[in-house]
Design a protein around this motif. Structure first.
Motif, PDB file in Angstrom:
ATOM      1  N   TYR A   1      16.403  -5.188  13.788  1.00 18.04           N
ATOM      2  CA  TYR A   1      16.337  -5.063  12.258  1.00 18.04           C
ATOM      3  C   TYR A   1      17.769  -5.700  11.338  1.00 18.04           C
ATOM      4  CZ  TYR A   1      14.928  -3.210   7.736  1.00 18.04           C
ATOM      5  OH  TYR A   1      14.773  -3.047   6.493  1.00 18.04           O
TER       6      TYR A   1
ATOM      7  N   THR B   1      11.832   6.512   1.619  1.00 19.56           N
ATOM      8  CA  THR B   1      10.529   5.776   2.385  1.00 19.56           C
ATOM      9  C   THR B   1      10.101   6.458   3.623  1.00 19.56           C
ATOM     10  OG1 THR B   1      11.086   3.726   3.038  1.00 19.56           O
ATOM     11  CG2 THR B   1       9.816   4.176   0.750  1.00 19.56           C
TER      12      THR B   1
ATOM     13  N   ASN C   1      12.655   5.212   6.725  1.00 19.36           N
ATOM     14  CA  ASN C   1      13.770   5.965   7.042  1.00 19.36           C
ATOM     15  C   ASN C   1      13.768   7.202   7.087  1.00 19.36           C
ATOM     16  OD1 ASN C   1      15.471   3.668   6.652  1.00 19.36           O
ATOM     17  ND2 ASN C   1      15.740   4.135   4.177  1.00 19.36           N
TER      18      ASN C   1
ATOM     19  N   ASN D   1       7.432  -8.041   1.031  1.00  9.39           N
ATOM     20  CA  ASN D   1       7.653  -7.356   0.665  1.00  9.39           C
ATOM     21  C   ASN D   1       7.711  -6.064   2.567  1.00  9.39           C
ATOM     22  OD1 ASN D   1       8.598  -4.255   0.395  1.00  9.39           O
ATOM     23  ND2 ASN D   1       6.699  -4.188   1.066  1.00  9.39           N
TER      24      ASN D   1
ATOM     25  N   ASN E   1       0.450  -1.004  -0.067  1.00  7.75           N
ATOM     26  CA  ASN E   1      -0.157   0.479   0.247  1.00  7.75           C
ATOM     27  C   ASN E   1       0.639   1.323   0.155  1.00  7.75           C
ATOM     28  OD1 ASN E   1       0.798  -1.154   2.781  1.00  7.75           O
ATOM     29  ND2 ASN E   1      -0.626   0.884   3.477  1.00  7.75           N
TER      30      ASN E   1
HETATM   31  N1  LIG Z   1      13.863   2.003   2.722  1.00  6.60           N
HETATM   32  C1  LIG Z   1      14.385   0.976   2.546  1.00  6.60           C
HETATM   33  O1  LIG Z   1      15.548   1.861   2.752  1.00  6.60           O
HETATM   34  C2  LIG Z   1      14.431  -0.201   2.759  1.00  6.60           C
HETATM   35  C3  LIG Z   1      15.728  -0.817   2.804  1.00  6.60           C
HETATM   36  C4  LIG Z   1      15.949  -1.744   2.815  1.00  6.60           C
HETATM   37  C5  LIG Z   1      15.162  -2.700   2.856  1.00  6.60           C
HETATM   38  N2  LIG Z   1      13.696  -2.379   3.225  1.00  6.60           N
HETATM   39  C6  LIG Z   1      12.525  -3.346   3.523  1.00  6.60           C
HETATM   40  O2  LIG Z   1      11.624  -3.015   2.192  1.00  6.60           O
HETATM   41  C7  LIG Z   1      10.530  -3.203   2.158  1.00  6.60           C
HETATM   42  C8  LIG Z   1       9.204  -2.062   2.266  1.00  6.60           C
HETATM   43  O3  LIG Z   1      10.412  -1.018   2.960  1.00  6.60           O
HETATM   44  P1  LIG Z   1       9.909   0.749   2.863  1.00  6.60           P
HETATM   45  O4  LIG Z   1      10.295   1.378   3.137  1.00  6.60           O
HETATM   46  O5  LIG Z   1       8.865   0.236   1.570  1.00  6.60           O
HETATM   47  O6  LIG Z   1       8.777   0.829   4.663  1.00  6.60           O
HETATM   48  P2  LIG Z   1       7.460   1.278   4.052  1.00  6.60           P
HETATM   49  O7  LIG Z   1       7.690   1.358   6.079  1.00  6.60           O
HETATM   50  O8  LIG Z   1       7.147   2.004   3.889  1.00  6.60           O
HETATM   51  O9  LIG Z   1       7.109   0.033   4.207  1.00  6.60           O
HETATM   52  C9  LIG Z   1       6.072  -0.650   4.399  1.00  6.60           C
HETATM   53  C10 LIG Z   1       4.986  -1.694   4.523  1.00  6.60           C
HETATM   54  O10 LIG Z   1       4.577  -3.091   5.064  1.00  6.60           O
HETATM   55  C11 LIG Z   1       3.690  -3.041   5.893  1.00  6.60           C
HETATM   56  N3  LIG Z   1       3.500  -3.480   7.248  1.00  6.60           N
HETATM   57  C12 LIG Z   1       4.388  -3.220   8.395  1.00  6.60           C
HETATM   58  N4  LIG Z   1       4.469  -4.290   9.061  1.00  6.60           N
HETATM   59  C13 LIG Z   1       2.631  -5.268   9.106  1.00  6.60           C
HETATM   60  C14 LIG Z   1       2.098  -5.864   8.812  1.00  6.60           C
HETATM   61  N5  LIG Z   1       1.833  -6.685   9.971  1.00  6.60           N
HETATM   62  N6  LIG Z   1       1.202  -6.231   8.325  1.00  6.60           N
HETATM   63  C15 LIG Z   1       0.501  -5.756   6.723  1.00  6.60           C
HETATM   64  N7  LIG Z   1       1.814  -4.906   6.516  1.00  6.60           N
HETATM   65  C16 LIG Z   1       2.843  -4.385   7.576  1.00  6.60           C
HETATM   66  C17 LIG Z   1       3.270  -1.428   6.137  1.00  6.60           C
HETATM   67  O11 LIG Z   1       2.088  -0.645   6.234  1.00  6.60           O
HETATM   68  C18 LIG Z   1       4.150   0.029   4.820  1.00  6.60           C
HETATM   69  O12 LIG Z   1       2.873  -0.747   3.554  1.00  6.60           O
HETATM   70  C19 LIG Z   1      10.702  -3.300   3.909  1.00  6.60           C
HETATM   71  O13 LIG Z   1      10.654  -5.053   4.278  1.00  6.60           O
HETATM   72  C20 LIG Z   1      11.805  -2.950   4.612  1.00  6.60           C
HETATM   73  O14 LIG Z   1      12.566  -3.915   5.719  1.00  6.60           O
HETATM   74  C21 LIG Z   1      14.097  -0.923   2.633  1.00  6.60           C
END
Ligand SMILES: NC(=O)c1ccc[n+]([C@@H]2O[C@H](COP(=O)([O-])OP(=O)(O)OC[C@H]3O[C@@H](n4cnc5c(N)ncnc54)[C@H](O)[C@@H]3O)[C@@H](O)[C@H]2O)c1
Length: 252
Positions: free
Chosen positions: A157, A192, A195, A92, A19
Motif C-alpha cells: 500500500y 471507513t 480501516n 479514488n 459507491n
Molecule cells: N480510509 C482511509 O483512512 C484512507 C486513508 C488514505 C487514503 N485512502 C484512500 O482513499 C480511497 C478510498 O478509500 P476508502 O477508505 O473509502 O476505502 P473503501 O474500502 O471504503 O472503498 C474503496 C472503494 O474502492 C472500490 N474498489 C476497490 N477495488 C476496486 C476495483 N478493482 N475496481 C473498482 N472499484 C474498486 C471499492 O469498491 C470501494 O468503493 C482509497 O484509494 C484509499 O487508499 C483512504
C-alpha cells in the motif's frame, strides 16, 4: 470575490470506487457543487445514483473492475457515451492488504500495486488524453499519509501510494502548460471499511487518535472541500500538489 469560483455546474465527473466510503462522499460533494457524476464501482449502485440526483444533476452507475486495465479504453467509451465529455476524473478506488513484510504474499503485492498504482496511471492517460486535446481538465488522485510514511504491515500500500504521489507530479510537469491539472488528496486516518482492522484494534486505534491534532478520525464529508476545490477553477494554478486532509497528522 467571484461567487462561482467553486461551481462545477455543467461539468461531468467520474469517481472510481464512488459507491461507498470516501468516494461516495466525494461523488456527493461534486454533485452538490453542480457536477454530473459517473460512479464506477465493482457492482451496480442505483442507490448512490439516487442520492447524487437529489442535487438536480445527472448520475450514472457503471459497474467495472478497474484492475482490468486492458479494458480501460472500453470503460472510457462507455462513460462518455452515457455522460458526455469528462471534465473531472477522481481516481479514488483503492485496496489494502496487511501482512508482516517478511511474509507478504507476492500476489497480494501485485494485487495492491495493480489497483492502486497501475490502474490509476492507465486511467489518467486514457481520460487525460481528450482533456489535453481540449486544453481543459482536472484529475484528482487519491494518495495517502503512506505516500509520505512507510506504515506498519502495509508495504505494498505504501509503495502504491508513494507511486501515485510521484507520477502525479510527473503528469503535472507535462500537462500543466496544456490546461490540465493533476493533483492528489492525501486523506489521514478516516473511519471507513478500509480501516476496519485498525479501528477494531483497541490499542492501535487509541494510539492513532492520540497523534491526530484534530483529536478525531476523519470521515468522507471531510474530503468534500478539497475535492470540490481541486475540481473547480479555484485551483487552476495548482499542479502536481498533494493536499493532506488529515486532521493535522503530518504536522506532528
Ligand atoms: N480510509 C482511509 O483512512 C484512507 C486513508 C488514505 C487514503 N485512502 C484512500 O482513499 C480511497 C478510498 O478509500 P476508502 O477508505 O473509502 O476505502 P473503501 O474500502 O471504503 O472503498 C474503496 C472503494 O474502492 C472500490 N474498489 C476497490 N477495488 C476496486 C476495483 N478493482 N475496481 C473498482 N472499484 C474498486 C471499492 O469498491 C470501494 O468503493 C482509497 O484509494 C484509499 O487508499 C483512504
Amino acid at each position: 470575490m467571484k461567487t462561482n469560483l467553486f461551481s462545477l455546474v455543467g461539468k461531468n465527473a467520474v469517481v472510481t470506487g464512488g459507491n461507498r466510503g470516501l468516494g461516495k462522499e466525494i461523488a456527493i460533494g461534486l454533485a452538490s457543487a453542480g457536477a454530473n457524476v459517473a460512479v464506477i464501482s465493482r457492482t451496480e449502485c442505483p442507490e448512490i445514483v439516487k442520492e447524487i440526483e437529489v442535487y438536480g444533476v445527472k448520475s450514472v452507475s457503471i459497474p467495472f473492475d478497474i484492475s482490468n486495465i486492458a479494458e480501460h479504453q472500453q470503460l472510457f467509451e462507455q462513460v462518455t457515451s452515457r455522460l458526455g465529455e469528462i471534465d473531472i476524473l477522481v481516481n479514488n478506488a483503492g485496496v489494502q492488504k496487511r501482512h508482516p513484510a517478511v511474509e507478504f504474499p507476492q500476489e497480494d503485492w501485485e494485487f495492491v500495486m495493480n489497483v492502486n498504482a497501475n490502474a490509476v496511471f492507465s486511467l489518467c492517460k486514457i481520460f487525460g488524453k481528450p482533456m489535453l486535446a481540449r486544453s481543459s481538465g482536472k484529475i484528482i488522485n487519491m494518495a495517502s499519509l503512506l505516500s509520505f510514511q512507510g506504515g506498519l504491515t502495509v508495504p505494498a500500500y505504501a509503495a502504491s501510494k508513494g507511486a501515485v504521489m510521484q507520477f502525479t507530479k510527473s503528469l503535472a510537469n507535462e500537462w500543466a502548460s496544456k490546461g490540465v491539472n493533476v493533483n492528489c488528496i492525501a486523506p489521514g486516518y478516516m473511519a471507513t471499511d478500509m480501516n476496519e482492522a485498525l479501528m477494531n484494534d483497541v490499542v492501535r486505534s487509541r494510539q492513532i487518535m492520540e497523534r491526530i491534532p484534530a483529536n478525531r478520525w476523519g470521515n468522507g464529508k471531510d474530503m468534500q472541500g478539497a475535492a470540490i476545490f481541486l475540481a473547480s477553477e479555484a485551483s487552476n494554478y495548482i499542479h502536481g500538489f498533494t493536499i493532506a486532509v488529515d486532521g493535522g497528522w503530518l504536522g506532528r
